[in-house]
Design an enzyme around this catalytic site. Structure first.
Site, PDB file in Angstrom:
ATOM      1  CB  SER A 227      -0.960  -0.045   1.193  1.00 11.71           C
ATOM      2  OG  SER A 227      -2.014   0.852   1.018  1.00 11.71           O
ATOM      3  CG  ASP A 322      -5.971  -3.311  -4.328  1.00 14.02           C
ATOM      4  OD1 ASP A 322      -6.799  -2.805  -3.549  1.00 14.02           O
ATOM      5  OD2 ASP A 322      -4.753  -3.041  -4.291  1.00 14.02           O
ATOM      6  CG  HIS A 356      -5.124  -2.988  -0.642  1.00 16.84           C
ATOM      7  ND1 HIS A 356      -4.355  -2.428  -1.650  1.00 16.84           N
ATOM      8  CD2 HIS A 356      -4.710  -2.394   0.515  1.00 16.84           C
ATOM      9  CE1 HIS A 356      -3.521  -1.537  -1.135  1.00 16.84           C
ATOM     10  NE2 HIS A 356      -3.717  -1.497   0.178  1.00 16.84           N
TER      11      HIS A 356
END
Length: 418
Positions: A227, A322, A356
């Site tokens: 991230s 994601d 994600h």
């Protein structure tokens, strides 16, 4: 009848967090249908649970490595399904486990289907995060704070900097169990809204600290990120010498949200987002995948990380489901930029159906939780079975990648045992 039933966890009821266990039940009636359950409480008191229905064989046995779940939180042959399919009893909660000294405790049980679901047998699985001999030392040096994990033995060991968005020791500790000296440092040590600028210098200090550790092999440092940590990892590799290998998981190709400084000058502008593009859902969690501005737009060119300057080897990992942002597109943009500059120092992995939040394997998947920057519940994506399989594959891939590029030969003595 219940006294004859036995639930076993093999090879032991105690294991490392990232190790599978074989769940077996014996002593049932021939072809008896039973419900298998798992239950755990995280460090914030949230209860997670799963269940699956199984039919015993002719000998009255159920083996999760062999037998399919007929219904429940998963179906089919899924040996570790009771773990990864656990769901919170409260909406929009992720399993919170950050005290690595304490094991992740899971209660497995087998129940009758008929009547009131009487419990026939149970067993407790202690899933340890820190292996025997691994040291955990909080570190406060200069401008960074982190936690250093060091394997037992004299080494030398490869060094890895774990850049987590918010402080979490789990991944770092589990890597240390596998023979890496790991320093975990959070990208955000304060609420993101309070951080007006970010400085690469403090992460360079962490890299330098790692290099100085007596058990570290005389080689460059590896970096693992996900991230927001992904663009910091790319920036470290692009601007700071000594970064040898980078694992980038579901990150961005540009510097996100906050301007980045290095040596007292701004090196990257921030790529911003527009919350008007949030997509609400009936669950109360939103989809924020399309909120980030286009990093390739002319006005955002100053946000792009000049990754072509990096000498490191890269492992780019993108989840195709994601819902935080378009990781696959960002990965493709990075790869295109590297190729355009004649670079071949990378490999890529894509996971269809994964979301994600790719973590070390065998923990409960997180479908939604409050976003640290958006401050509202968001969907993170991921079909549970596909996401769980991706975590198993990726965890092995990460270790192989670092071993390959940090000039380190794995030995039996470097892997922690219970």
């Amino acid at each position: 009848m219940a006294s004859q039933v036995r639930l076993r966890l093999l090879p032991s009821a105690k294991c490392l967090f990232d190790e599978p266990v074989q769940v077996k039940v014996t002593g049932l009636r021939s072809r008896q249908v039973v419900t298998m359950k798992a239950r755990s409480t995280d460090e914030k008191g949230v209860v997670f649970s799963s269940s699956a229905t199984y039919r015993a064989d002719g000998s009255g046995e159920v083996d999760l490595e062999r037998d399919p779940s007929l219904s429940g939180t998963y179906i089919g042959v899924e040996p570790m399904g009771l773990l990864w399919s656990m769901k919170a009893n409260i909406q929009h909660k992720c399993f919170f486990k950050n005290k690595v000294i304490n094991p992740h405790v899971v209660k497995f049980s087998v129940h009758e289907v008929e009547g009131d679901g009487r419990m026939l047998a149970e067993e407790t699985n202690e899933r340890l995060l820190i292996g025997d001999g691994v040291s955990r030392v909080p570190v406060k040096k200069g401008n960074f704070y982190g936690v250093l994990f060091t394997p037992p033995g004299e080494g030398p060991f490869p060094a890895v900097l774990d850049l987590c968005t918010f402080m979490s020791e789990k991944r770092a500790c589990l890597l240390a169990n596998r023979g890496f000296v790991v320093l975990v440092v959070a990208v955000y040590n304060d609420k993101p809204v309070n951080i007006k600028e970010m400085h690469l210098d403090c992460f360079k200090e962490a890299v330098d600290f790692l290099k100085q550790q007596p058990k570290v092999v005389n080689k460059g440092v590896g970096v693992i990120s996900r991230s927001k940590g992904g663009d910091i990892a790319l920036s470290l590799a692009s601007f700071v010498p000594g970064i040898e290998a980078v694992v980038w998981i579901n990150g961005c190709c540009a510097n996100v949200v906050t301007p980045l400084f290095y040596n007292k000058r701004k090196i990257l502008s921030p790529l911003l987002f527009d919350l008007k593009r949030v997509i609400p859902t009936e669950s109360g969690a939103s989809i924020v995948k399309y909120c980030m501005n286009d990093p390739l737009a002319e006005e955002n060119r100053a946000t792009l990380v000049p990754v072509e300057k990096a000498k490191a080897h890269f492992l780019f990992v993108a989840s195709e489901d994601d819902l935080n942002w378009d990781s696959k597109a960002y990965m493709d943009q990075i790869v295109e930029r590297l190729k355009r500059h004649g670079k071949e120092n990378f490999e890529t992995v894509c996971y269809p159906g994964a979301g994600h939040l790719l973590d070390p394997p065998y923990g409960p998947q997180c479908p939604s939780r409050v976003h640290g920057i958006v401050h509202k519940p968001v969907l993170w994506g991921g079909e549970p079975r596909s996401h769980a399989a991706a975590e198993v594959h990726l965890w092995k891939k990460i270790q192989e990648f670092f071993i390959s590029h940090l000039s380190y030969e794995a030995t039996e003595s470097s892997t922690c045992k219970l």
